[in-house]
Design a protein around this motif. Structure first.
Motif, PDB file in Angstrom:
ATOM      1  N   ALA A   1       0.832  -1.207   0.000  1.00  0.00           N
ATOM      2  CA  ALA A   1       0.000   0.000   0.000  1.00  0.00           C
ATOM      3  C   ALA A   1       0.867   1.257   0.000  1.00  0.00           C
ATOM      4  CB  ALA A   1      -0.924  -0.012   1.223  1.00  0.00           C
ATOM      5  N   VAL A   2       1.921   1.253   0.804  1.00  0.00           N
ATOM      6  CA  VAL A   2       2.824   2.399   0.866  1.00  0.00           C
ATOM      7  C   VAL A   2       3.539   2.587  -0.472  1.00  0.00           C
ATOM      8  CG1 VAL A   2       4.925   3.283   1.945  1.00  0.00           C
ATOM      9  CG2 VAL A   2       3.132   2.270   3.368  1.00  0.00           C
ATOM     10  N   TYR A   3       3.940   1.484  -1.093  1.00  0.00           N
ATOM     11  CA  TYR A   3       4.642   1.544  -2.387  1.00  0.00           C
ATOM     12  C   TYR A   3       3.763   2.178  -3.453  1.00  0.00           C
ATOM     13  CZ  TYR A   3       6.932  -0.028  -6.667  1.00  0.00           C
ATOM     14  OH  TYR A   3       7.531  -0.066  -7.904  1.00  0.00           O
ATOM     15  N   ILE A   4       2.481   1.777  -3.502  1.00  0.00           N
ATOM     16  CA  ILE A   4       1.577   2.338  -4.506  1.00  0.00           C
ATOM     17  C   ILE A   4       1.350   3.826  -4.262  1.00  0.00           C
ATOM     18  CG2 ILE A   4      -0.786   2.251  -5.404  1.00  0.00           C
ATOM     19  CD1 ILE A   4      -0.736  -0.779  -4.934  1.00  0.00           C
ATOM     20  N   LEU A   5       1.151   4.209  -3.015  1.00  0.00           N
ATOM     21  CA  LEU A   5       0.979   5.626  -2.697  1.00  0.00           C
ATOM     22  C   LEU A   5       2.206   6.434  -3.112  1.00  0.00           C
ATOM     23  CD1 LEU A   5      -0.655   5.475   0.857  1.00  0.00           C
ATOM     24  CD2 LEU A   5      -1.699   6.379  -1.225  1.00  0.00           C
ATOM     25  N   LYS A   6       3.365   5.867  -2.928  1.00  0.00           N
ATOM     26  CA  LYS A   6       4.621   6.569  -3.182  1.00  0.00           C
ATOM     27  C   LYS A   6       4.922   6.690  -4.676  1.00  0.00           C
ATOM     28  CE  LYS A   6       9.545   6.392  -1.921  1.00  0.00           C
ATOM     29  NZ  LYS A   6      10.572   5.615  -1.176  1.00  0.00           N
ATOM     30  N   ASN A   7       4.386   5.765  -5.502  1.00  0.00           N
ATOM     31  CA  ASN A   7       4.802   5.718  -6.911  1.00  0.00           C
ATOM     32  C   ASN A   7       3.704   5.957  -7.933  1.00  0.00           C
ATOM     33  OD1 ASN A   7       7.795   4.730  -6.894  1.00  0.00           O
ATOM     34  ND2 ASN A   7       6.758   3.423  -5.390  1.00  0.00           N
ATOM     35  N   ALA A   8       2.417   5.873  -7.540  1.00  0.00           N
ATOM     36  CA  ALA A   8       1.326   6.051  -8.510  1.00  0.00           C
ATOM     37  C   ALA A   8       1.067   7.544  -8.715  1.00  0.00           C
ATOM     38  CB  ALA A   8       0.074   5.341  -8.022  1.00  0.00           C
ATOM     39  N   VAL A   9       1.593   8.080  -9.784  1.00  0.00           N
ATOM     40  CA  VAL A   9       1.596   9.524 -10.020  1.00  0.00           C
ATOM     41  C   VAL A   9       0.194  10.090 -10.214  1.00  0.00           C
ATOM     42  CG1 VAL A   9       2.430  11.345 -11.569  1.00  0.00           C
ATOM     43  CG2 VAL A   9       3.905   9.396 -11.002  1.00  0.00           C
ATOM     44  N   HIS A  10      -0.701   9.328 -10.846  1.00  0.00           N
ATOM     45  CA  HIS A  10      -2.035   9.827 -11.181  1.00  0.00           C
ATOM     46  C   HIS A  10      -3.132   9.203 -10.317  1.00  0.00           C
ATOM     47  CE1 HIS A  10      -0.457  11.906 -14.740  1.00  0.00           C
ATOM     48  NE2 HIS A  10       0.271  10.812 -14.961  1.00  0.00           N
TER      49      HIS A  10
ATOM     50  N   LYS B   1      -8.480   0.242  13.328  1.00  0.00           N
ATOM     51  CA  LYS B   1      -8.757   1.285  12.343  1.00  0.00           C
ATOM     52  C   LYS B   1      -7.839   2.503  12.504  1.00  0.00           C
ATOM     53  CE  LYS B   1     -12.566   4.078  10.548  1.00  0.00           C
ATOM     54  NZ  LYS B   1     -14.003   4.412  10.684  1.00  0.00           N
ATOM     55  N   PHE B   2      -7.672   2.967  13.716  1.00  0.00           N
ATOM     56  CA  PHE B   2      -6.898   4.197  13.922  1.00  0.00           C
ATOM     57  C   PHE B   2      -5.452   4.027  13.481  1.00  0.00           C
ATOM     58  CE2 PHE B   2      -4.130   6.859  16.565  1.00  0.00           C
ATOM     59  CZ  PHE B   2      -4.602   8.112  16.205  1.00  0.00           C
ATOM     60  N   GLU B   3      -4.821   2.925  13.879  1.00  0.00           N
ATOM     61  CA  GLU B   3      -3.426   2.691  13.519  1.00  0.00           C
ATOM     62  C   GLU B   3      -3.251   2.583  12.007  1.00  0.00           C
ATOM     63  OE1 GLU B   3      -4.975   1.386  15.941  1.00  0.00           O
ATOM     64  OE2 GLU B   3      -3.773   1.639  17.773  1.00  0.00           O
ATOM     65  N   MET B   4      -4.200   1.919  11.348  1.00  0.00           N
ATOM     66  CA  MET B   4      -4.103   1.752   9.895  1.00  0.00           C
ATOM     67  C   MET B   4      -4.209   3.100   9.191  1.00  0.00           C
ATOM     68  SD  MET B   4      -6.553  -0.467   7.356  1.00  0.00           S
ATOM     69  CE  MET B   4      -7.986   0.547   7.698  1.00  0.00           C
ATOM     70  N   ILE B   5      -5.184   3.897   9.595  1.00  0.00           N
ATOM     71  CA  ILE B   5      -5.377   5.201   8.975  1.00  0.00           C
ATOM     72  C   ILE B   5      -4.150   6.080   9.186  1.00  0.00           C
ATOM     73  CG2 ILE B   5      -6.738   7.325   9.076  1.00  0.00           C
ATOM     74  CD1 ILE B   5      -9.168   5.631   9.773  1.00  0.00           C
ATOM     75  N   LYS B   6      -3.641   6.080  10.415  1.00  0.00           N
ATOM     76  CA  LYS B   6      -2.501   6.940  10.740  1.00  0.00           C
ATOM     77  C   LYS B   6      -1.275   6.562   9.929  1.00  0.00           C
ATOM     78  CE  LYS B   6       0.340   8.426  14.656  1.00  0.00           C
ATOM     79  NZ  LYS B   6       0.578   8.286  16.125  1.00  0.00           N
ATOM     80  N   GLU B   7      -0.991   5.266   9.846  1.00  0.00           N
ATOM     81  CA  GLU B   7       0.222   4.813   9.166  1.00  0.00           C
ATOM     82  C   GLU B   7       0.185   5.148   7.677  1.00  0.00           C
ATOM     83  OE1 GLU B   7       3.014   0.835   9.165  1.00  0.00           O
ATOM     84  OE2 GLU B   7       0.852   0.607   9.426  1.00  0.00           O
ATOM     85  N   LEU B   8      -0.958   4.875   7.031  1.00  0.00           N
ATOM     86  CA  LEU B   8      -1.043   5.136   5.599  1.00  0.00           C
ATOM     87  C   LEU B   8      -1.232   6.616   5.294  1.00  0.00           C
ATOM     88  CD1 LEU B   8      -3.192   2.093   4.390  1.00  0.00           C
ATOM     89  CD2 LEU B   8      -0.718   2.379   4.327  1.00  0.00           C
ATOM     90  N   ALA B   9      -1.946   7.309   6.157  1.00  0.00           N
ATOM     91  CA  ALA B   9      -2.176   8.740   5.921  1.00  0.00           C
ATOM     92  C   ALA B   9      -0.885   9.539   5.983  1.00  0.00           C
ATOM     93  CB  ALA B   9      -3.188   9.274   6.929  1.00  0.00           C
ATOM     94  N   LEU B  10       0.074   9.081   6.781  1.00  0.00           N
ATOM     95  CA  LEU B  10       1.342   9.790   6.918  1.00  0.00           C
ATOM     96  C   LEU B  10       2.358   9.403   5.847  1.00  0.00           C
ATOM     97  CD1 LEU B  10       1.771   9.706  10.815  1.00  0.00           C
ATOM     98  CD2 LEU B  10       1.050  11.643   9.376  1.00  0.00           C
ATOM     99  N   SER B  11       2.026   8.426   5.028  1.00  0.00           N
ATOM    100  CA  SER B  11       2.945   7.994   3.967  1.00  0.00           C
ATOM    101  C   SER B  11       3.017   9.052   2.874  1.00  0.00           C
ATOM    102  CB  SER B  11       2.479   6.669   3.361  1.00  0.00           C
ATOM    103  OG  SER B  11       2.437   5.651   4.349  1.00  0.00           O
ATOM    104  N   SER B  12       4.166   9.156   2.261  1.00  0.00           N
ATOM    105  CA  SER B  12       4.330  10.111   1.163  1.00  0.00           C
ATOM    106  C   SER B  12       3.554   9.634  -0.059  1.00  0.00           C
ATOM    107  CB  SER B  12       5.810  10.268   0.814  1.00  0.00           C
ATOM    108  OG  SER B  12       6.354   9.023   0.385  1.00  0.00           O
ATOM    109  N   ARG B  13       3.062  10.599  -0.861  1.00  0.00           N
ATOM    110  CA  ARG B  13       2.242  10.261  -2.025  1.00  0.00           C
ATOM    111  C   ARG B  13       2.781  10.956  -3.269  1.00  0.00           C
ATOM    112  NH1 ARG B  13      -3.782  11.314   0.605  1.00  0.00           N
ATOM    113  NH2 ARG B  13      -3.197  10.703   2.740  1.00  0.00           N
ATOM    114  N   ALA B  14       2.806  10.197  -4.349  1.00  0.00           N
ATOM    115  CA  ALA B  14       3.238  10.771  -5.626  1.00  0.00           C
ATOM    116  C   ALA B  14       2.150  11.650  -6.221  1.00  0.00           C
ATOM    117  CB  ALA B  14       3.608   9.661  -6.601  1.00  0.00           C
TER     118      ALA B  14
END
Length: 416
Positions: free
Chosen positions: A367-376, A391-404
């Motif tokens: 999930a983090v990889y796709i957020l980081k590399n999917a430009v569109h 739920k809270f931990e999942m949202i927090k971890e992915l929400a803080l990930s960098s996004r392309a």
């Protein structure tokens, strides 16, 4: 005179078509005007599945008495749901004979019995010139005569029906339907088919289901006009599958466990929508037109996903879901990150729908990889069970990930 009774017979018959056949028949007690009106109905639907034994017996007596008197010149559809009915096969066969004599267009029968008495189809069914749709399910023997010919049949669905010891019966039936467009064959458990050959220039939709305990030697498919193809094959016996190219194919659903997956996938590269569930795909193909990919994930599905992403440069929608009815772990243990970012992530991927997310390290890394590399990427929707992923931990971890993609929206849905 009430308003309804003042309507023409033709209009009243059209009104009766909107209610169950049983209700339509009950109107015969209203008055002399209504007594025989239902006998002109062009669509008949009789069900005994949920009735008591006495009601099922009454249904048999009713059809024995009244069906020979039916007045409609054309029976557009005749449906019999006779599960757990214990009705006499001879009676059912006679009802079908009568229906065929009324220029029958559609026949659907669901039937089972104990002990098995499967021979309920008359020989004249196999030469019915008017029949367009045939759907059969259950303990029904298809003893196809050599003179079989169904010149108008366009749709045929066969679910768990029985065939005689002569394995050519199914092939004889298929080869004598010259304009068939929609074919579904769901083979029976613990039965035998030999070689299954499907050769149809006109076929548009094909669905094949091979159960794990069915004895089959191989499958040959030649359907150049096909637009929809579904193959579900979990058979325990090693068998070949020869599939000719399907240049007009739009959608395919492939769920197999055998190693011949490459020969199957190689014939469906023109698809726009693909659902695939297999661990054996290990050879790259070019899916230039693929826009929507649905893939089931499991212990080894990381490699499958990487290969398909690399092979699908125009992919727009990616769906991930659990691997059902496979003898493997449903969780992705590790995410094997590709050495280069797949082209579809840089150019076209817009939507990711992930169901049954369990939050394992491998799934999280993907999930983090796709957020980081999917430009569109516009939407990443993740569905999980509350008990598996807090739920809270999942949202927090992915929400803080960098996004392309700055336009990407994370959508979380928890099932309880």
């Amino acid at each position: 005179m009430d308003i309804i009774s003042g309507l023409s017979d033709e209009l009243l018959i059209k009104i009766l078509l909107y209610v169950p056949t049983k209700v339509a028949v009950s109107t015969s007690i209203l008055s002399k005007r209504w007594e025989y009106l239902w006998m002109w109905l062009p669509k008949l639907d009789y069900r005994s599945r949920y009735n008591s034994r006495s009601e099922r017996k009454l249904l048999g007596c009713f059809l024995d008495k009244n069906l020979p008197l039916h007045r409609a010149h054309v029976i557009e559809s005749f449906r019999l749901d006779l599960r757990n009915s214990n009705l006499r096969p001879e009676s059912i066969k006679m009802w079908v004979v009568i229906a065929v004599s009324h220029c029958l267009r559609e026949l659907e029968i669901i039937y089972d019995s104990y002990p098995v008495k499967p021979n309920i189809l008359p020989s004249n069914l196999y030469t019915c010139k008017s029949l367009v749709i045939l759907k059969l399910e259950g303990d029904i023997l298809l003893d196809v005569p050599r003179v079989a010919f169904l010149p108008s049949l366009k749709t045929m669905h066969l679910r768990s029906v029985r065939f005689p010891d002569d394995e050519e019966s199914l092939q004889r039936l298929l080869s004598n339907c010259p304009v068939l467009e929609d074919l579904l064959v769901d083979l029976r458990e613990n039965d035998s088919t030999g070689k299954l050959t499907v050769v149809f220039p006109s076929l548009l939709s094909l669905s094949l289901f091979i159960p794990d305990t069915h004895d089959i030697d191989g499958i040959v498919i030649e359907t150049p006009s096909l637009k929809y193809f579904k193959l579900k094959d979990h058979n325990q016996k090693i068998h070949y599958c020869l599939v000719e190219n399907m240049p007009n194919l739009i959608e395919a659903d492939v769920d197999v466990e055998l190693p011949y997956i490459n020969s199957v996938v190689g014939s469906i590269t023109s698809v726009k929508r693909l659902s695939i569930c297999s661990e054996a795909y290990d050879q790259g193909f070019v899916f230039n037109q693929l826009e929507h990919l649905k893939i089931c994930f499991g212990e080894f599905s990381s490699n499958l996903l990487v290969r398909l992403l690399n092979d699908s440069s125009n992919l727009q929608v990616l769906e991930l879901h659990e691997m059902d009815n496979h003898c493997h772990d449903d969780t992705m243990v590790n995410w094997n990150q590709p050495s280069t970012v797949p082209e579809c992530m840089l150019l076209s991927l817009q939507t990711l729908n992930w169901s049954d997310y369990s939050g394992t390290p491998g799934e999280r890394d993907l999930a983090v990889y796709i957020l980081k590399n999917a430009v569109h990427l516009k939407t990443m929707k993740i569905t999980s069970f509350e008990g598996e992923v807090p739920k809270f931990e999942m949202i927090k971890e992915l929400a803080l990930s960098s996004r392309a993609s700055t336009a990407c929206q994370l959508v979380f849905h928890c099932l309880y």
